[in-house]
Scaffold this motif. Structure first.
Motif, PDB file in Angstrom:
ATOM      1  N   GLY A  55       0.863  -1.173   0.000  1.00 46.64           N
ATOM      2  CA  GLY A  55       0.000   0.000   0.000  1.00 46.64           C
ATOM      3  C   GLY A  55       0.897   1.219   0.000  1.00 46.64           C
ATOM      4  O   GLY A  55       1.367   1.643   1.047  1.00 46.64           O
ATOM      5  N   ILE A  56       1.165   1.807  -1.187  1.00 52.56           N
ATOM      6  CA  ILE A  56       2.256   2.785  -1.277  1.00 52.56           C
ATOM      7  C   ILE A  56       1.812   4.152  -1.781  1.00 52.56           C
ATOM      8  O   ILE A  56       2.642   5.027  -1.993  1.00 52.56           O
ATOM      9  CB  ILE A  56       3.381   2.244  -2.182  1.00 52.56           C
ATOM     10  CG1 ILE A  56       2.884   2.047  -3.616  1.00 52.56           C
ATOM     11  CG2 ILE A  56       3.935   0.946  -1.614  1.00 52.56           C
ATOM     12  CD1 ILE A  56       3.991   1.822  -4.626  1.00 52.56           C
ATOM     13  N   ALA A  57       0.508   4.338  -1.975  1.00 51.84           N
ATOM     14  CA  ALA A  57       0.012   5.655  -2.386  1.00 51.84           C
ATOM     15  C   ALA A  57      -0.638   6.341  -1.196  1.00 51.84           C
ATOM     16  O   ALA A  57      -0.897   5.713  -0.165  1.00 51.84           O
ATOM     17  CB  ALA A  57      -0.981   5.504  -3.532  1.00 51.84           C
ATOM     18  N   GLY A  58      -0.903   7.635  -1.318  1.00 53.65           N
ATOM     19  CA  GLY A  58      -1.548   8.350  -0.224  1.00 53.65           C
ATOM     20  C   GLY A  58      -0.719   8.275   1.042  1.00 53.65           C
ATOM     21  O   GLY A  58       0.463   8.620   1.061  1.00 53.65           O
ATOM     22  N   THR A 118       6.098  -2.125   5.829  1.00 50.96           N
ATOM     23  CA  THR A 118       5.073  -1.145   6.177  1.00 50.96           C
ATOM     24  C   THR A 118       3.760  -1.570   5.535  1.00 50.96           C
ATOM     25  O   THR A 118       3.735  -1.996   4.380  1.00 50.96           O
ATOM     26  CB  THR A 118       5.445   0.276   5.710  1.00 50.96           C
ATOM     27  OG1 THR A 118       5.523   0.312   4.284  1.00 50.96           O
ATOM     28  CG2 THR A 118       6.771   0.717   6.312  1.00 50.96           C
ATOM     29  N   VAL A 119       2.668  -1.441   6.269  1.00 48.89           N
ATOM     30  CA  VAL A 119       1.344  -1.859   5.786  1.00 48.89           C
ATOM     31  C   VAL A 119       0.418  -0.645   5.824  1.00 48.89           C
ATOM     32  O   VAL A 119       0.031  -0.180   6.895  1.00 48.89           O
ATOM     33  CB  VAL A 119       0.768  -2.997   6.656  1.00 48.89           C
ATOM     34  CG1 VAL A 119      -0.587  -3.447   6.105  1.00 48.89           C
ATOM     35  CG2 VAL A 119       1.744  -4.171   6.728  1.00 48.89           C
ATOM     36  N   SER A 120       0.071  -0.137   4.647  1.00 48.05           N
ATOM     37  CA  SER A 120      -0.752   1.071   4.545  1.00 48.05           C
ATOM     38  C   SER A 120      -1.890   0.840   3.564  1.00 48.05           C
ATOM     39  O   SER A 120      -2.237   1.704   2.762  1.00 48.05           O
ATOM     40  CB  SER A 120       0.104   2.265   4.099  1.00 48.05           C
ATOM     41  OG  SER A 120       1.260   2.369   4.892  1.00 48.05           O
ATOM     42  N   THR A 121      -2.472  -0.348   3.636  1.00 52.42           N
ATOM     43  CA  THR A 121      -3.578  -0.735   2.786  1.00 52.42           C
ATOM     44  C   THR A 121      -4.899  -0.248   3.385  1.00 52.42           C
ATOM     45  O   THR A 121      -4.919   0.415   4.423  1.00 52.42           O
ATOM     46  CB  THR A 121      -3.616  -2.267   2.662  1.00 52.42           C
ATOM     47  OG1 THR A 121      -3.793  -2.818   3.978  1.00 52.42           O
ATOM     48  CG2 THR A 121      -2.310  -2.808   2.089  1.00 52.42           C
ATOM     49  N   ALA A 122      -6.020  -0.620   2.748  1.00 53.57           N
ATOM     50  CA  ALA A 122      -7.324  -0.393   3.363  1.00 53.57           C
ATOM     51  C   ALA A 122      -7.436  -1.229   4.636  1.00 53.57           C
ATOM     52  O   ALA A 122      -6.773  -2.266   4.781  1.00 53.57           O
ATOM     53  CB  ALA A 122      -8.434  -0.752   2.375  1.00 53.57           C
ATOM     54  N   ASP A 123      -8.288  -0.802   5.556  1.00 55.04           N
ATOM     55  CA  ASP A 123      -8.364  -1.413   6.886  1.00 55.04           C
ATOM     56  C   ASP A 123      -8.581  -2.919   6.847  1.00 55.04           C
ATOM     57  O   ASP A 123      -8.026  -3.665   7.660  1.00 55.04           O
ATOM     58  CB  ASP A 123      -9.504  -0.785   7.692  1.00 55.04           C
ATOM     59  CG  ASP A 123      -9.330   0.701   7.941  1.00 55.04           C
ATOM     60  OD1 ASP A 123      -8.218   1.216   7.703  1.00 55.04           O
ATOM     61  OD2 ASP A 123     -10.308   1.352   8.366  1.00 55.04           O
ATOM     62  N   GLN A 143      -0.635   0.891   9.564  1.00 48.53           N
ATOM     63  CA  GLN A 143      -1.441   2.098   9.710  1.00 48.53           C
ATOM     64  C   GLN A 143      -2.600   1.889  10.676  1.00 48.53           C
ATOM     65  O   GLN A 143      -3.051   0.774  10.922  1.00 48.53           O
ATOM     66  CB  GLN A 143      -1.980   2.545   8.356  1.00 48.53           C
ATOM     67  CG  GLN A 143      -1.283   3.757   7.773  1.00 48.53           C
ATOM     68  CD  GLN A 143      -1.189   4.923   8.734  1.00 48.53           C
ATOM     69  OE1 GLN A 143      -2.148   5.288   9.412  1.00 48.53           O
ATOM     70  NE2 GLN A 143      -0.016   5.536   8.804  1.00 48.53           N
ATOM     71  N   LYS A 144      -3.068   2.981  11.233  1.00 46.41           N
ATOM     72  CA  LYS A 144      -4.252   2.918  12.094  1.00 46.41           C
ATOM     73  C   LYS A 144      -5.506   2.805  11.224  1.00 46.41           C
ATOM     74  O   LYS A 144      -5.496   3.250  10.074  1.00 46.41           O
ATOM     75  CB  LYS A 144      -4.310   4.134  13.012  1.00 46.41           C
ATOM     76  CG  LYS A 144      -4.204   5.500  12.312  1.00 46.41           C
ATOM     77  CD  LYS A 144      -5.466   5.894  11.607  1.00 46.41           C
ATOM     78  CE  LYS A 144      -5.227   6.992  10.605  1.00 46.41           C
ATOM     79  NZ  LYS A 144      -6.401   7.162   9.705  1.00 46.41           N
ATOM     80  N   PRO A 145      -6.624   2.258  11.726  1.00 47.24           N
ATOM     81  CA  PRO A 145      -6.652   1.432  12.919  1.00 47.24           C
ATOM     82  C   PRO A 145      -5.844   0.164  12.669  1.00 47.24           C
ATOM     83  O   PRO A 145      -5.767  -0.320  11.537  1.00 47.24           O
ATOM     84  CB  PRO A 145      -8.140   1.102  13.093  1.00 47.24           C
ATOM     85  CG  PRO A 145      -8.684   1.136  11.696  1.00 47.24           C
ATOM     86  CD  PRO A 145      -7.912   2.225  11.008  1.00 47.24           C
ATOM     87  N   LEU A 146      -5.246  -0.366  13.705  1.00 55.23           N
ATOM     88  CA  LEU A 146      -4.386  -1.528  13.538  1.00 55.23           C
ATOM     89  C   LEU A 146      -5.084  -2.623  12.754  1.00 55.23           C
ATOM     90  O   LEU A 146      -4.471  -3.272  11.886  1.00 55.23           O
ATOM     91  CB  LEU A 146      -3.971  -2.051  14.916  1.00 55.23           C
ATOM     92  CG  LEU A 146      -2.980  -3.207  14.940  1.00 55.23           C
ATOM     93  CD1 LEU A 146      -1.661  -2.821  14.292  1.00 55.23           C
ATOM     94  CD2 LEU A 146      -2.768  -3.677  16.371  1.00 55.23           C
TER      95      LEU A 146
END
Length: 493
Positions: A55-58, A118-123, A143-146
């Motif tokens: 998850g690398i955008a935004g 790093t994990v920045s995907t949808a929840d 990313q939050k929420p965990l």
């Protein structure tokens, strides 16, 4: 995840990550040139962490590149289901990084060369990606929420301990020094025993509170829609889901509370030493499609909500606490002890902690913290404040950089123990945040037969929570929201 195998490194072939953790590289001095020999500011290759981003955008762009830290570490792989212009900037920034759409393929092919992810995907996919990485012994920043639900938060907390990996949740305000000042005020007894906490946000700032799209569109060619769906219930592609708008749908997101609650609840949770709530109740806003016909949207989060939880007394705070959350434009009323001209947080959210001797007020991320203490009259007066302007764009406070340094130091290091949001802290915090969502999703569950417009809605009563066993004890129907139904092949293990 069930598809992920455990690492099979032979004892005589330790991985690079194990070298970094144990200090074996330093012992092999003939392989490593000390950095003081190479010159001031030079970072030896052995001191760099090999990072992969999922998850690398935004927000994922800042997460990956703050961890990259201007070349202090290596970005070895980038993964995103969407290869459109949204991800091009990150791909261009790291042309040598391997590129993937499916994180499972990335871990399978690049795993031996990855130290941290790093994990920045949808929840909805946070937990499956993070667990797969941890099972391979990779440190994770999520990313939050965990997680998307309470059960996943408990599993990640326990998984981090089991696999002995360094973890951090992406609520970067936890590393804001202003929070230390608030803790100092409280620890000195300046507000006394806290009995009431108010939290609020201006979210949602995306479309929310309406029915799911009735038609589906063809997914753009550069999007791997099936992988994006991951563990969720399959639905067709729609621009009402991706990008960003997924936050308003329970299948993928956690609504306004999930989006910002881990930022805002973090402060009282940390300052007051809170753990699991004992009960929760809520009310939600309603959209009327036509006269007398309420639009109850089981797929989507409500346009607004208000949640109240009770937290038991703790070693730090000797009385129970009523904590109230509000979103969708709803704000708490001004406490009578607070001066009429005193600011209440910020336009985008805030926190009020009310004790028997004083009040602490702050904005999002703990900005503009102010202390009001009891004087001779009934109104508290301003005693101290932090100088951080509420409307100033805040930096990340090194939240990701601190995580990468702790990864290099290892699981049992003082650097890891000093992290402000490792899963030992952020897991229980996330569970408490998601308790609010359990109540919100239970609100319109009804039982009994209709008598005109009258129904019995047990979910609108106070729900009693057994935190140890993760169970609502007085309304079993609500327990369906403790976890979720997983698509075949995606269940956490």
């Amino acid at each position: 995840m069930s598809q992920t195998n455990q690492p099979t490194d032979a004892p005589h072939q330790p991985t690079r990550r194990k070298f970094l953790q144990t200090g074996a590289l330093a012992a092999s001095s003939f392989l490593i040139v000390p950095r003081h020999v190479l010159g001031k500011g030079f970072i030896a290759p052995s001191d760099k962490l090999n990072i992969a981003g999922v998850g690398i955008a935004g927000k994922g762009f800042s997460d990956t590149n703050n961890a990259f830290n201007n070349g202090a570490n290596n970005m070895v792989a980038l993964c995103d289901i969407d290869w459109s212009a949204r991800t091009k900037t990150n791909f261009d920034k790291h042309p040598k990084a391997a590129k993937y759409k499916d994180f499972r393929q990335m871990l399978d092919k690049e795993g031996k060369n990855i130290d941290a992810v790093t994990v920045s995907t949808a929840d909805h996919s946070h937990a499956v990606v993070a667990m797969a990485a941890m099972q391979l012994g990779k440190h994770v920043y999520v990313q939050k929420p965990l997680t998307h639900n309470i059960h996943e938060a408990r599993m990640l907390t326990e998984g981090a301990r089991k696999h002995k990996v360094v973890t951090q949740m992406g609520n970067q305000g936890a590393s804001n020094p202003d929070q230390n000042k608030m803790a100092e005020w409280y620890d000195k007894g300046q507000i006394g025993t806290v009995h009431t906490v108010h939290l609020w946000t201006n979210r949602p700032v995306w479309p929310q509170g309406f029915n799911a799209p009735k038609t589906e569109a063809a997914a753009p060619a550069d999007i791997d829609w099936d992988t994006w769906i991951g563990p969720a219930t399959p639905v067709g592609y729609s621009p009402l889901y991706h990008p960003f708008k997924w936050r308003g749908w329970w299948n993928f997101g956690a609504g306004a509370l999930g989006d910002i609650g881990c930022h805002i609840m973090d402060m009282p949770f940390r300052v007051l030493g809170l753990s699991s709530p004992t009960d929760v109740e809520c009310s939600t806003g309603t959209v009327y499609e036509k006269d007398w016909v309420a639009n109850y949207v089981p797929e989507g989060c409500p346009p607004s909500s208000q949640v109240q939880m009770t937290f038991p007394a703790t070693a730090k705070n000797k009385a129970p606490i009523k904590m109230t959350w509000a979103d969708g434009g709803i704000r708490p009323f001004r406490p009578e002890q607070l001066p009429l001209d005193a600011p209440m947080g910020g336009d985008d959210g805030g926190v009020i902690m009310i004790g028997d001797k004083g009040i602490i007020v702050c904005g999002l991320y703990g900005m503009s913290a102010k202390l009001y203490t009891k004087g001779s009259g009934s109104t508290f007066s301003l005693t101290a404040e932090q100088s951080t302007p509420q409307n100033k764009t805040m930096p990340e406070w090194g939240h990701q950089v601190l995580w990468t340094e702790a990864c290099k130091a290892g699981f049992n290091s003082k650097e890891h123990k000093a992290l402000t949001s490792s899963f030992d802290f952020s897991g229980p915090l996330t569970e408490s945040v998601l308790m609010g969502n359990l109540a919100i999703r239970s609100y319109n569950l009804r039982s009994g037969k209709s008598e005109g417009r009258n129904f019995d809605y047990p979910g609108r009563k106070k729900l009693l929570w057994d935190g140890k066993n993760m169970k609502i004890t007085n309304f079993d129907e609500a327990n369906q929201f403790v976890s979720r139904q997983y698509r075949d092949g995606w269940k956490l293990a």
